[in-house]
Design an enzyme around this catalytic site. Sequence first.
Site, PDB file in Angstrom:
ATOM      1  N   SER B 244       0.940  -1.079  -0.001  1.00  0.00           N
ATOM      2  CA  SER B 244       0.043   0.013   0.006  1.00  0.00           C
ATOM      3  C   SER B 244       0.762   1.282   0.042  1.00  0.00           C
ATOM      4  CB  SER B 244      -0.956   0.238   1.148  1.00  0.00           C
ATOM      5  OG  SER B 244      -1.501  -1.435   1.609  1.00  0.00           O
ATOM      6  N   SER B 282      -4.359  -3.144  -1.764  1.00  0.00           N
ATOM      7  CA  SER B 282      -3.538  -1.695  -1.382  1.00  0.00           C
ATOM      8  C   SER B 282      -4.520  -0.915  -0.373  1.00  0.00           C
ATOM      9  CB  SER B 282      -3.308  -1.073  -2.693  1.00  0.00           C
ATOM     10  OG  SER B 282      -2.223  -1.405  -3.003  1.00  0.00           O
ATOM     11  N   ASP B 284      -4.334   2.553   0.276  1.00  0.00           N
ATOM     12  CA  ASP B 284      -3.621   3.717  -0.554  1.00  0.00           C
ATOM     13  C   ASP B 284      -4.294   5.047   0.025  1.00  0.00           C
ATOM     14  OD1 ASP B 284      -2.127   1.943  -1.697  1.00  0.00           O
ATOM     15  OD2 ASP B 284      -3.160   2.232  -3.712  1.00  0.00           O
TER      16      ASP B 284
END
Lengths: 354, 354, 354, 354
Positions: B244, B282, B284
């Site tokens: 991430s 991920s 993010d």
Amino acid sequence: MQTSVKSKRPRTREIGIQIGHLPTGEYNGIIDVPGVKVGHVTLVSGEGKLKPGKGPIRTGVTAILPHGGNIFRDKVTASAHIINAFGKSIGLSQLMELGVIETPILLTNTLNVWTVADALVDYVSAQNPDVYSFNPIVGECNDSFLNDILGRHVQREHVFEALESASETNIEEGVVGAGTGMSGFGWKAGIGTASRVVKIGETEYTIGVLVLTNTGAASDLRIDGFPIGRKLTPAEVSDKPLGSIMIIIATDAPFSHRQLTRVAKRAAFGLARTGAIASHGSGDFVIAFSTNRSDASLDEGGITVFFRAVIEATEESIINSLLKAHTVVGHDGNVRHGMPIGRVIEILELNPPV
Amino acid sequence: MQTSVKSKRPRTREIGIQIGHLPTGEYNGIIDVPGVKVGHVTLVSGEGKLKPGKGPIRTGVTAILPHGGNIFRDKVTASAHIINAFGKSIGLSQLMELGVIETPILLTNTLNVWTVADALVDYVSAQNPDVYSFNPIVGECNDSFLNDILGRHVQREHVFEALESASETNIEEGVVGAGTGMSGFGWKAGIGTASRVVKIGETEYTIGVLVLTNTGAASDLRIDGFPIGRKLTPAEVSDKPLGSIMIIIATDAPFSHRQLTRVAKRAAFGLARTGAIASHGSGDFVIAFSTNRSDASLDEGGITVFFRAVIEATEESIINSLLKAHTVVGHDGNVRHGMPIGRVIEILELNPPV
Amino acid sequence: MQTSVKSKRPRTREIGIQIGHLPTGEYNGIIDVPGVKVGHVTLVSGEGKLKPGKGPIRTGVTAILPHGGNIFRDKVTASAHIINAFGKSIGLSQLMELGVIETPILLTNTLNVWTVADALVDYVSAQNPDVYSFNPIVGECNDSFLNDILGRHVQREHVFEALESASETNIEEGVVGAGTGMSGFGWKAGIGTASRVVKIGETEYTIGVLVLTNTGAASDLRIDGFPIGRKLTPAEVSDKPLGSIMIIIATDAPFSHRQLTRVAKRAAFGLARTGAIASHGSGDFVIAFSTNRSDASLDEGGITVFFRAVIEATEESIINSLLKAHTVVGHDGNVRHGMPIGRVIEILELNPPV
Amino acid sequence: MQTSVKSKRPRTREIGIQIGHLPTGEYNGIIDVPGVKVGHVTLVSGEGKLKPGKGPIRTGVTAILPHGGNIFRDKVTASAHIINAFGKSIGLSQLMELGVIETPILLTNTLNVWTVADALVDYVSAQNPDVYSFNPIVGECNDSFLNDILGRHVQREHVFEALESASETNIEEGVVGAGTGMSGFGWKAGIGTASRVVKIGETEYTIGVLVLTNTGAASDLRIDGFPIGRKLTPAEVSDKPLGSIMIIIATDAPFSHRQLTRVAKRAAFGLARTGAIASHGSGDFVIAFSTNRSDASLDEGGITVFFRAVIEATEESIINSLLKAHTVVGHDGNVRHGMPIGRVIEILELNPPV
């Protein structure tokens, strides 16, 4: 450390108030959704002057388990709706991205959410030793009026106890679990729950709601519409609207994440019917999940009756959370009175069932 | 407990790569935004087989302070943007509702966020003893490939140390703080930072970015556009995209919450330029804040140059986080190699400044 | 009224550029998704000085049909993602609530969206005479640099023609349909399309993208990563980033609304790879739909390859929209040059297939 | 073409109902916000059998102008909140991105929004001849029960007339403008308005609301909390909840976009208090704007009283929209009865002021 006494105060229907059109489930609680379990740990100790870190303690933790299995392995579809986000709820970003809940849901006080989340990870990590990522779901309200909130007294063992003691028949309300130190509409409040049954064709589905009430100004309170707050307010209580509320919705109807989002938004309607206004400082969060893990789906054109079910069950849960809560004295003599049931009956001109 | 050695590996510009059009700030880091402080605590100990709870430890914590004062009392305008929410970031709901950050921002590993948040509350609570509600901001990436993540080794004292050691001149990158155990594009990665200066009329504003990189598939890597990942990948590394990234944006430009939302969204463009694809797993997250607490405002028609600044600084921060990170061996012989700088120079046909 | 000449200019792959890892569909266009149809009506007439309401006209309308049946009766699952909302796209609120598209998607110029939506309602209303509510989906970019946009020259008959002429083999790109008057990266741009095929187990799924490009600053352009904009810019063009882009994603993979939201967000990564920065004035909208109306579902853990497919197909669609667009002279001698293919080949050191 | 007769039916306060705690503005309408103007064009013609395109016509258009100047040049800060998005409102994406409204707001019927938006662009384009991009704001409800909605009878001239006739003293309610063909809670409904005055220190601010009511099931109606729908429902009306409602909020308080978002969310609370449940098919949109274009700002800690003001004014606007609406017969003998005021007074045991 004293545990809660089961409240003998009446629920909404027990004094003759019937909120809405739809029938309730067997217990009229979130546990009516098959498989859902609820557990509370109630922490009450000490009295007198606030000594941060020492007490007095009026707090607790409440666990809602979507089912009795390994939730991480057997995730449930979920969504959330935020009415007002002055709150510290944990885990909602990932919940909204992936549309699932992978741990039990815990409720506690504002400053305890991180400890409680950490303990919840201990719990699910022990069940899933090869996993390196968990998304615990924890919500909160602020009980600092009665409780030594800076003490963060809910610890790992309380979390485990709430999870392990959770049962499919726990219908406790009022001054219990996370609700121990909470207030609503100027009165003592806390945990409340209710349910509705919806029939689609030959199939019955249940919508269950559990609330942690800590919101509302005394003069705003409406019970089943009736603006009782104009006639009955606790003495010596500021009429400033309090915050916050956590609303948990469970159902066995086969809703998708998107549909649960729609369902969750209706909880605000149930909240509004009680006269709450979601003040600036409120953390008003709704979390909804479906225990249905089949491939079934419902015709969305028929979803409105589920909206109604959520609204009714939310409204009734909040009223339950008030009626069931007895008077509590917290630190420094701070007191929240339980609503005087007799006066409520009188003002609403109710004829409670004998 | 071994602390980080200041990396002697070069930054992006030191090997002759110039990303974008805009000039950098003095340090080419987030600390170029006046008042912003950065602190890292790096935890490296043990080696060999993974013993959960014991080690080996390859992790840490990174603190970003919007200013050196009492942030709770002197909040900064903020916003966030979520690119992909398979992550456990804490505090974003309230941040988005109220448009402010009221604590330092901490970065750490995935399973340490709750402990770290709790410690951060200790820290701000000590500064603000009469306050009963704090909204700590903590982000994370998953360092379990190298680190004993289940051990949750970042403790209260590390959080305090990161906060107290934070300085306005800390430009450390690579294997440091929360970046200690992170990987990116198949290589060792970690902390990276960069900045850009924007001139509006006679006034100069700075946009600074700090990233915690833990994302990207080896073959996807692009440096300043050049698809170097097609020519240079680490041996024996799966080409599965990792997750991430945490991206922190600071500026002294007088942006509102809404404008910072727009600014934060552009970080995804800087990320995309490096070849990252924000895989399913991920987390993010982008957090943006403005240290400008005046009543000033900017003509929104001129905001595009700030978008460019964020994109350039994010791209460069990520490349810095790779170039600066040396090889690290974690548990069970797991290894992430530092990018071979010589090969990068060769493939990109660079002429590094002497 | 002159119709478009089929462009003889090459597509991205025809000059030897291969974007990404994944294989393309048969036509390398959105029409590779079975059932999807595309139609364009191109309006080019007049020259010389701009006379609002009279011309010159350089505009058009593009229709994307999810399938050839009655879309209102046989809705498709859909979602959208807004990168930057300086745009007038119509129908997105209901699309996001209900997760479906119930009409074809139309693209046109900024000031024509309402007329075009109204005509689209005529079209679907004629098919569904007993229905009193339709949610037309219309997107736009601003072609005022070349076109008499205030004239709103796209009329009901053009909408019907685009819808009725739509075919499953229409692979026209460049100066066609809604792309007639658009620009990108300082060059003439317009319609572009591409596709990718993803294999999950034994099943192949197609992701198709169609873009209406009207965005980008000349010096920012990257082709397959290579920053060609640093070496090749049109003469006498301001380097101000233009806005906007419409990105339509089709797939036959059985994605839910939530999953399509995730898929749609990746289009921004494809856009970013071309060097675009989503300037203040951009209306950058992504609409994604799935033609799969079975009860099937995919393991979400495998969704990343679809993210990659969207990113690659978006990037390639945008480059196609540039390469295929020939020079157009609009009102008042305003000119947008088609990219000089020879120079592109030279700078990128390509070896086009013979 | 018959124009509306000014309704002689009473408003909420005129029969002795006082909703909420806060004082009203002078007119108790949205026009109490200085500068705000309202105009209605009411289209009523024909009777008998529905002939699509011919009539009978029971529809109209309503214009709300934030101020009397050139709104495109002198934009107002704005936000929106969507309660349920089964609706076709136009312009909200850009409104949310840029945080401003740049045209008047128009309300009309569902299938007329695109024509009306196009006409609105004509109007603002004439005022701003050098501009090539406008973001018209148009909302709608569905009046097909009474009106020939497929005929889309609201034309350019009606839009211009509504805009040009708008005045700062227009307090018309009920069967007027966009409300001409609408229904609510089984009764005839339409336009309603109300206002509240908030005092912060020595400064008075006004919150004004205007609603277009087309929502609610008869048995759900609550007036000032009292569940009157349990006792009074129109004969021969299905109790299916209808959709939709448009809620426009104006204020002269200096709120930012983010703060207006918070304010707009509270309109759902006012709606919920009336017993509405936001059914599946509802398009329930809230648009809020501030006419205050100074650099002033308010202490956000004091925002709760504005939440209360919105809730009260929304609730009262909806009740006004019912009380003021007289019986209307539409196509095919479809009839919506005006609420029987005498019965309302009787059931609520009111003592109307003489």
